[in-house]
Design an enzyme around this catalytic site. Sequence first.
Site, PDB file in Angstrom:
ATOM      1  N   SER A 149     -51.272 -10.758  -7.617  1.00 48.06           N
ATOM      2  CA  SER A 149     -52.577 -10.697  -7.756  1.00 48.06           C
ATOM      3  C   SER A 149     -53.180  -9.361  -7.697  1.00 48.06           C
ATOM      4  O   SER A 149     -53.168  -9.136  -6.584  1.00 48.06           O
ATOM      5  CB  SER A 149     -53.205 -12.018  -8.173  1.00 48.06           C
ATOM      6  OG  SER A 149     -55.131 -11.344  -8.890  1.00 48.06           O
ATOM      7  N   TYR A 162     -56.523 -18.658  -3.140  1.00 52.93           N
ATOM      8  CA  TYR A 162     -56.027 -17.906  -3.628  1.00 52.93           C
ATOM      9  C   TYR A 162     -55.349 -16.648  -3.584  1.00 52.93           C
ATOM     10  O   TYR A 162     -54.874 -16.322  -3.622  1.00 52.93           O
ATOM     11  CB  TYR A 162     -57.102 -17.745  -5.176  1.00 52.93           C
ATOM     12  CG  TYR A 162     -55.806 -16.916  -6.543  1.00 52.93           C
ATOM     13  CD1 TYR A 162     -54.906 -17.540  -6.875  1.00 52.93           C
ATOM     14  CD2 TYR A 162     -56.417 -16.142  -6.186  1.00 52.93           C
ATOM     15  CE1 TYR A 162     -54.194 -17.085  -8.363  1.00 52.93           C
ATOM     16  CE2 TYR A 162     -56.021 -15.260  -7.379  1.00 52.93           C
ATOM     17  CZ  TYR A 162     -54.534 -15.564  -8.706  1.00 52.93           C
ATOM     18  OH  TYR A 162     -54.079 -14.947  -9.334  1.00 52.93           O
TER      19      TYR A 162
END
Length: 255
Positions: A149, A162
């Site tokens: 990501s 995350y």
Amino acid sequence: MPAERLAGRHVLITGASSGIGESLARLADRHGAAVTVAARRADRLEALVAEINRAGGKAFAVSMDVSDEASVVAGFAAAQAALGPIHTVYANAGVGLPGLAKEAPIADFDAMFSVNVRGAYLTAREGARAMAASGVAAATQGRIVMIASIGAMTQLPGLVGYCASKAAVVSMAKSLAREWAREGINVNAVCPGYLETEMNSGWFSSAGGQKQIGGFPRRRLMPSDALDATLMLLGSDESAAITGGVFTVDDGQSL
């Protein structure tokens, strides 16, 4: 994009019951691959497999919890028994549980590392073992693509765990690429920006989500096909000289 970049390949995709993984399964099918889709939601996988097979493709579903070693090992074995040697693995399964660091339950942090990091490691490891055992690696055809990501390299508000987990995925991809460099297995990481998925559609339709989109340089979410060319390249024979790479595909969102 050249037609059928994955012709003759068996591709395994984790996290394939929705979002990027589901779209990737359809894309891999269009590019000539036999496709194994893996996820915990087996009912959704069966519907996807039925759709691909009805259209003349070749697909197989395995129920897999990527955080569970036995489940991953069994899933790879079932996939190979059904569709033959695995050539390309997309380690796509992931979860994002937002929350401010002082308030978020530690269980959420642990869950993200269990799926995003442990799961990616187990998926890559079993993929490499399968490629070595079948001769795919010896033929220098092994491809492992780890989906990270933009959070791996930029700090996304309210997503400390995350972002940390995705940074670990990027580091892992580089380390595995080095470890397997002489074994015929290429490992790369892709860092997508935001595109609309089932997981985030509620947020991006809210006032806060619209404000976030307004802060992107192009004031939009990525087009739904934004990742296609990069993912097909890295999963194919065309990426023979590409390993240890980190590819940011985010429409400029992290600028």
